[in-house]
Design an enzyme around this catalytic site. Structure first.
Site, PDB file in Angstrom:
ATOM      1  N   ASN A 196       0.859  -1.181   0.000  1.00 44.53           N
ATOM      2  CA  ASN A 196       0.000   0.000   0.000  1.00 44.53           C
ATOM      3  C   ASN A 196       0.898   1.235   0.000  1.00 44.53           C
ATOM      4  OD1 ASN A 196       0.745   0.620   2.736  1.00 44.53           O
ATOM      5  ND2 ASN A 196      -0.836  -0.792   3.476  1.00 44.53           N
ATOM      6  N   LEU A 197       0.305   2.393  -0.131  1.00 44.55           N
ATOM      7  CA  LEU A 197       1.104   3.615  -0.284  1.00 44.55           C
ATOM      8  C   LEU A 197       1.999   3.863   0.925  1.00 44.55           C
ATOM      9  CD1 LEU A 197       1.762   6.065  -2.045  1.00 44.55           C
ATOM     10  CD2 LEU A 197      -0.134   7.281  -0.931  1.00 44.55           C
ATOM     11  N   ASP A 265      -5.931  -8.356   0.983  1.00 44.77           N
ATOM     12  CA  ASP A 265      -6.046  -9.787   0.688  1.00 44.77           C
ATOM     13  C   ASP A 265      -6.850 -10.007  -0.589  1.00 44.77           C
ATOM     14  OD1 ASP A 265      -4.743 -10.193   3.095  1.00 44.77           O
ATOM     15  OD2 ASP A 265      -6.578 -10.615   4.211  1.00 44.77           O
TER      16      ASP A 265
END
Length: 476
Positions: A196-197, A265
């Site tokens: 993620n970022l 997920d």
């Protein structure tokens, strides 16, 4: 870019990682405890769901893929619950049981869809020997899963992640990693990472622009010898980066966000399943982005099925048309019926398409909103009509039918009759041309038993493929 959902039932995926059990206690809150300034929750519902790497495997299975799950668990009741729940949805578990360690469990207390408290039961499996996991991986890889997911929650199951990557590469498997922490060097040589970022910026530094994100992402790909990098960016969607290719920026498709638990997920599971089923990186990422938009609208760790994914991808657009596989057709029909459309199905050889065929198909289409034409295979035509038939091979016959405005979907069947196929598709209306009785039409009983209808339509007089062939031969 035209997106078609792949045949997920053909996907074979191996998931290795940190397995968890997510427990949810639900109930109303009407008062404050006299013992402390905390709300009292009257528990009325208890849910137990696979979490972590187990949720990844669950997502693969929800799409219809074949999945094997490897991870560390304790010798306890929570592990038994996980095995039972996963087995019920066709996830094959191959856990390594570690004595004197609890299965990682996260208990969430919720009231009116709001999370009030989370309790974690875990010791962490750091320091546990990875030999058993590597041996189980090797055994699974010999069964040729095309894609491997390494789901890292930094709980110890992937302590030897570099050995796992190299082992998977020996079997020419695509290796996708959902990373954790800021030590990305250990993932060197993987096919793709999905940080993620926040995780991405923890490694490369704060990015103040799209250009900076792309440049640092490409540098990371080169440094770690990756094929690609997919950065998930919350409300800004996600970005796919590959060396020598233009970045692919995908805007978020989330309509409402209730809970981001397990969204990562879902992204990696849809990505892996799509790649394993033959999608390109671009198509797989687009599908994963659509799935993420669906799952954040649900409470807790959850999955996305093919109908939800199709709705997200196609929205109010056409699901597509033309020649489809059986799995693609089943999905198209379910989605059309979900939208309230009436699906009509017919079948035939359609060897040399003539005016009678066109008139019949137009009439069939007028009976509903969608028309499926099932076409006899070449051998099936030969068995029915004799040697010298068909004149046109099945791929050409289907291509001509798919070009007609009345026809939405075309599919080949290889049996003598389309009964099995019709029983799988279950249209709302089954039509057949000629002098049949409805009860004698192949597949009719199954359609009627499902609440559908069977009708006999008339062919246009004076039109016959056999007569056309006879005329051609007489004039040659």
């Amino acid at each position: 870019m035209k997106i078609t959902l792949p045949e997920y039932d053909k996907a074979q995926v191996l998931v290795v990682g940190d397995v968890m059990l997510d427990r949810y206690w639900h109930g109303p809150t009407a008062r404050i405890s006299p013992e402390a300034p905390v709300p009292v929750v009257k528990v009325e519902q208890i849910e137990e769901r696979p979490g972590g790497a187990a949720n990844v495997a669950l997502n693969v299975a929800a799409l219809g893929g074949k999945v094997n799950l490897i991870g560390l668990v304790g010798d306890d009741e929570a592990a038994n619950v996980l095995v039972k729940n996963l087995k019920s949805v066709h996830v094959n578990t191959d856990f390594v049981s570690v004595p004197n360690f609890p299965t990682i469990t996260k208990l969430r207390v919720l009231s009116r869809h709001q999370q009030l408290l989370r309790l974690d039961f875990e010791e962490g499996f750091e320091g546990i020997d990875s030999t058993d996991i590597l041996e189980k991986m090797h055994a699974s890889l010999t069964r040729q899963p095309s894609v491997v997911i390494l789901s890292d929650y930094n709980k110890g199951s992937l302590a030897d992640v570099q050995k796992m990557i190299q082992l998977a590469k020996k079997f020419n498997s695509v290796v996708l990693v959902d990373p954790k922490g800021s030590e990305f060097e250990k993932y060197r040589g993987a096919t793709l990472l999905t940080p993620n970022l926040a995780e991405f910026e923890a490694v490369v530094g704060k990015c103040h622009s799209e250009k900076e994100l792309v440049e640092r992402g490409l540098a990371l790909i080169k440094e770690l010898d990756l094929d690609a990098l997919l950065v998930t960016r919350s409300e800004h969607g996600m970005t796919l980066l590959r060396e020598g290719q233009e970045p692919l920026h995908l805007p978020t498709q989330a309509q409402e966000v209730y809970d981001v638990t397990g969204a990562g997920d879902t992204v990696i599971s849809v990505l892996a399943s799509s790649l394993a089923a033959g999608s390109s990186f671009e198509q797989a990422c687009t599908l994963a982005n659509a799935a993420a938009g669906v799952v954040v609208g649900k409470i807790g760790t959850s999955t996305v099925n093919t109908i939800e994914l199709a709705n997200a991808v196609y929205s109010q657009q056409e699901i597509g048309f033309g020649v489809l596989s059986e799995e693609q057709l089943k999905l198209a029909v379910k989605l059309a019926q979900h939208r309230g459309e009436k699906v009509v199905m017919t079948n035939g050889c359609f060897d040399i398409l003539h005016a009678g065929h066109v008139s019949y198909l137009n009439t069939a289409r007028e009976q509903g909103n969608r028309l499926i034409v099932a076409v006899n295979s070449d051998q099936s035509v030969r068995n029915l009509k004799g040697q010298g038939r068909p004149v046109n091979p099945v791929d050409r016959r289907m291509a001509v039918l798919a070009g007609l405005g009345a026809v939405d979907w075309v599919i080949e069947f290889t049996e003598e009759t389309p009964q099995r196929l019709i029983a799988e598709i279950l249209p709302d209306l089954l039509v057949k041309g000629g002098d049949y009785l409805p009860e004698d039409i192949a597949g009719g009983k199954e359609v009627i038993a499902n609440g559908g209808e069977v009708r006999v339509l008339q062919f246009e007089e004076g039109c016959s493929t056999s007569e056309i062939i006879k005329t051609i031969r007489n004039n040659s």
